[in-house]
Design a protein around this motif. Structure first.
Motif, short mmCIF file in Angstrom:
data_model
loop_
_atom_site.label_atom_id
_atom_site.label_comp_id
_atom_site.label_asym_id
_atom_site.label_seq_id
_atom_site.Cartn_x
_atom_site.Cartn_y
_atom_site.Cartn_z
N ARG A 129 6.18 5.56 9.59
CA ARG A 129 5.06 5.66 8.96
C ARG A 129 3.93 6.32 9.75
O ARG A 129 4.22 6.43 10.83
N MET A 130 2.95 7.02 8.93
CA MET A 130 1.83 7.60 9.66
C MET A 130 0.56 7.12 8.69
O MET A 130 0.93 7.58 7.39
N THR A 131 -0.41 6.78 8.99
CA THR A 131 -1.46 6.90 8.09
C THR A 131 -2.57 7.83 8.60
O THR A 131 -2.69 8.10 9.61
N GLN A 137 0.96 3.85 -3.48
CA GLN A 137 -0.06 5.03 -3.39
C GLN A 137 -0.26 5.70 -4.28
O GLN A 137 0.78 6.40 -5.11
N ALA A 163 0.95 -1.23 -0.13
CA ALA A 163 0.08 -0.01 -0.06
C ALA A 163 0.83 1.30 0.03
O ALA A 163 0.80 2.02 -0.71
N PHE A 164 1.89 1.16 0.82
CA PHE A 164 2.65 2.54 0.87
C PHE A 164 3.58 2.67 -0.56
O PHE A 164 3.65 3.89 -0.95
N VAL A 185 -4.24 8.14 3.42
CA VAL A 185 -3.09 8.66 2.79
C VAL A 185 -1.90 8.11 3.71
O VAL A 185 -2.00 8.21 5.01
N LEU A 186 -0.86 7.42 3.14
CA LEU A 186 -0.08 6.77 3.60
C LEU A 186 1.26 7.37 3.60
O LEU A 186 1.84 7.69 2.61
N CYS A 187 1.74 7.83 4.75
CA CYS A 187 3.05 8.65 4.75
C CYS A 187 4.25 7.72 5.35
O CYS A 187 4.09 7.22 6.43
N GLY A 188 4.71 7.11 4.26
CA GLY A 188 6.21 6.52 4.61
C GLY A 188 7.35 7.18 4.44
O GLY A 188 7.50 8.38 4.35
N MET A 240 5.13 14.82 0.27
CA MET A 240 4.03 14.13 0.58
C MET A 240 2.53 14.72 0.04
O MET A 240 1.77 13.92 0.04
N ALA A 257 -0.02 13.35 -2.46
CA ALA A 257 -0.76 12.31 -2.12
C ALA A 257 -2.22 13.16 -1.56
O ALA A 257 -3.19 12.18 -1.41
#
Lengths: 223, 533
Positions: free
Chosen positions: B483-485, A180, A176-177, B497-500, B293, B296
């Motif tokens: 990470r943060m979702t 995106q 998923a990461f 939104v997936l912050c990697g 980011m 996104a």
């Protein structure tokens, strides 16, 4: 119902350890030395020497969710007005939460880890009567006490399914990461690659190794 | 029964947020004790200058500058506090912050080897024994703005000079030019010549403050500052004062006990523990990450939305839980600002004051019960982590005896200020960040727990290894903690939104744990009569 929750079984056993200790021990060269340890202390040493995580003998035993060994020395006095009670011997406490029924599990334990079982239980009272899987099952059942609290970290599906589920969850999160914001077509292609690589319907692999506690060592490709 | 604190015995920093009284400047001065008996004479001499918590009833009672004092364990030892008293301190305090580095997350780029030279000494023996800190007011004299910190510092230095055999002022702070000033300055960030409540990333800071029994603040401050009762969070019925003993030693705490404290009890009473930390902010890395980011995030204002999601508040302070859109937040901020200006007008009526107070409460009068899925304020946002406001119930009413069961003992009073200025926003280098001054009755149960479990870990929020987006230390990344979702509305069509690959935005540059004695205890220390027998 005690001992069973869904398909999970909670096993608690208390096996009395012989009082006293052996007169001597063998050193690394096979020479005989006096041994000042009690049987309980010998057992504790052996438990501390057990390999951990995926190298643990219990990682070989099918469907073990979580198990634990420890030596119970005696009861702790709680202070007045409690009664002061003592045990007649030390006990080996073995608890295991696993999937399935008790006899199948114990047969699996004997089959896959008999060497460890013999070494751990060697100095327990009457363990010299255990000679095969059947007598091991009988022995453990005699020492069993009712279990009403469980390790809650598991669902009640088989261990292989749980490990596959954890593996997939981790891999899907990476997927998923990494993907995106992609278009539907790109996403579909990437997912097809993901599914081919992770084989969601094959619990044999790729998956996580039983007992692994570090992600870097956890993945096993399987057949 | 409500507790009555002896405000004249409690040091000022504990009950007074000096910033709210117009003190935008601070200076932290550190000392080593070389001769216990001479140093005790200095403490006695300093006593009349120490600012207490007594209420300032009018502008004429507010001093130009304040002075407060605290000691590390090593400092107390060098000052001759009896061994039996020393041994009665909680272990985390006697170990000091460096020895607790694994718990606090001071590893990797936060490790003591990266700290300012004053803290980065060999071994674990605490190099700093005593801290004195000055907060200075904004004063105009003859049309000139005067930095009152300088005068307060001058007065302090003159007094210390008379006892120079007792203590030695330590240098080793990294300053603006990589130099080595003999003190650490803090200052609010100025915009158009006026101090603001901003920090260097641009967020409004210092909004929430715990409200406890006897703290002396207006009773309306219990809203958002007290412990949740389960009632409406917009009203007093939704909150109750925390027990005094969560912040002041010698008073009953939330467990219904006196907090663990040194003996004799008179030495501990009305004192507290303080964490001093200097945190550098990687402004360029933060900005670059937000910009990258925000691709996104669909629609306008993507960077602002993402920044708000990291913290749980828009940069103007408006909470996402109440103001989920930028438009609503901007409108609120404009109204609040207007109300503040009107309330500060000479001759402003009661109605103007009440209007301002009502709007100000909106900043804190909320919880997350209507946002259990995190679609407004993400589950991992900074404010939702460090002050969950009851959200650890996860929407189950009656999950605990009180909605605050898991949070009431983890509250912290914050008294810090930014330091330095960002001269080049395209670089992480430079001398800028924030001085954290955290006050609590138990460093282990409050500060360290929040740091370890809520900032550098995510399990309590059902977020696995995720960390606080702003303060998390991701420099030692072995477990997917970068990470943060950002949760989406489950009823909407947008995906989360997936912050990697999140870098570390804030780095530790030093600090330690201090005991902040009451005025009574200071007098006992000066006289050498701390008697634990």
């Amino acid at each position: 119902m005690p001992n069973i929750a869904g398909n999970a079984y909670g096993l608690t056993t208390l096996c009395p350890i012989k009082n006293g200790g052996p007169p001597h021990r063998l050193d690394e060269d096979g020479a005989t030395l006096p041994d000042n340890r009690s049987f309980g202390a010998i057992l504790r040493d052996r438990l501390e020497d057990l390999p951990c995580d995926e190298r643990s003998p219990m990682a070989r035993v099918p469907n073990t969710y979580l198990c634990r060994f420890f030596v119970l020395d005696d009861l702790i006095y709680q202070g007045k007005p409690a009664e002061e009670d003592h045990l007649k011997s030390k006990y080996l406490v073995f608890t295991s939460n696993f999937h399935g029924d008790l006899e199948t599990y114990l047969h699996g334990m004997w089959e896959h880890a008999a060497d460890a079982v013999r070494r751990i239980w060697e100095h327990c009272v009457a363990f010299d009567r255990v000679t095969d899987a059947g007598s091991f099952v009988d022995y453990i059942k005699k020492c069993q006490v009712e279990t009403t609290f469980y390790f809650m970290g598991s669902t009640d599906v088989s261990l292989a399914e749980q490990l596959k589920g954890l593996y997939l969850k981790q891999e899907f999160s990476k997927f998923a990461f990494a993907n995106q914001g992609k278009s539907a077509a790109e996403l579909q292609a990437a997912f097809a690659e993901f599914a081919a690589r992770t084989r969601p319907d094959n619990v044999q692999g790729p998956t996580w190794r039983p007992g692994a506690s570090q992600l870097k060592d956890a993945v096993v490709e399987g057949p | 029964m409500s507790n009555k604190l002896d405000l004249r015995d409690v040091q000022g920093s504990l009950l007074k947020a000096y910033g709210r009284y117009g003190f935008p400047k601070s200076r932290y001065v550190f000392y080593r004790v070389n001769d216990g008996s001479q140093a005790r004479k200095l403490i006695t001499a300093l006593l009349p200058l120490i600012t207490n918590s007594a209420v300032w009833k009018g502008p004429e009672q507010i001093p130009d500058s304040t002075l407060n004092i605290a000691f590390t364990y090593e400092g107390l030892k060098q000052l001759g506090v009896p061994e039996k008293s020393l041994h009665s301190f909680p272990p985390e305090f006697s170990m000091g912050m460096k020895a607790r580095r694994d718990i606090v997350g001071d590893v990797g780029v936060n490790a003591p080897a990266c700290w300012d030279p004053i803290w980065n000494t060999d071994g674990l023996v605490q190099p700093v024994h005593m801290i004195l800190w000055i907060n200075g007011r904004l004063v105009e004299r003859d049309g000139q703005q005067v930095n009152t910190v300088d005068a307060g510092y001058q007065r302090l230095c003159e007094l210390v000079a008379k006892h120079s055999a007792g203590v030695e002022q330590l240098s080793g702070h990294v300053g603006d030019e990589g130099d080595d000033p003999s003190y650490q300055d803090g200052s609010a960030i100025y915009v158009n010549g006026m101090p603001t409540a901003k920090e260097h990333f641009g967020y409004t800071d210092g909004i929430s403050e715990p409200y406890f029994d006897g703290c002396g603040s207006h009773s309306s401050r219990v809203i958002g500052g007290g412990k949740p009762t389960g009632g409406d969070p917009k009203t007093k019925a939704g909150w109750a004062p925390l027990a005094t003993g969560e912040f002041v030693l010698g008073h009953r705490d939330e467990a219904g006990e006196y907090p663990a404290a040194p003996i004799p009890s008179v030495f501990a009473k009305n004192g507290t523990f303080m964490v001093y930390r200097k945190l550098h902010q990687n402004v360029a890395t933060f900005q670059a990450y937000v910009e990258r980011m925000s691709a996104a995030i669909p629609g306008e204002h993507a960077a602002e939305i993402l920044s708000a999601k990291f913290v749980g508040r828009w940069k103007n302070g408006a909470p996402l839980a109440t103001y989920p859109t930028k438009e609503s937040a901007d409108q609120f901020a404009a109204e609040l600002n207007q109300a503040r200006l009107e309330a500060k007008q000479p001759g402003a009526g009661k109605a103007a004051q009440e209007r301002y107070e009502k709007l100000r409460l909106e900043l804190v009068a909320f919880d997350f019960r209507d946002d259990i899925d995190g679609s407004r304020c993400p589950l991992g946002a900074h404010i939702r982590r460090v002050n969950p406001r009851g959200s650890l119930e996860f929407g189950k009413t009656g999950a605990f005896n009180t909605p605050g069961a898991l949070i009431n003992r983890r509250r912290i009073i914050r008294r810090g200020l930014p330091y330095g200025e960002v001269r080049d926003r395209s670089s992480d280098q430079g001398n800028h960040g924030v001085i954290i001054v955290a006050l609590n009755a138990s460093i282990e149960r409050q500060f360290e727990f929040v740091q370890q479990q809520w900032i550098n870990y995510g399990n309590d929020f059902k977020l696995g290894n995720d960390q606080d987006p702003i303060l998390g230390n991701r420099s030692v990344n072995e477990s997917g903690n970068d990470r943060m979702t950002i949760q989406a509305d489950p009823r909407g069509k947008q995906p989360p939104v997936l912050c990697g690959d999140m870098p570390t935005f804030v780095e530790t540059r030093g600090g330690d744990y201090f005991f902040v004695p009451s005025l009574t205890a200071l007098r006992m220390m000066g006289d050498g009569i701390v008697d634990p027998t």
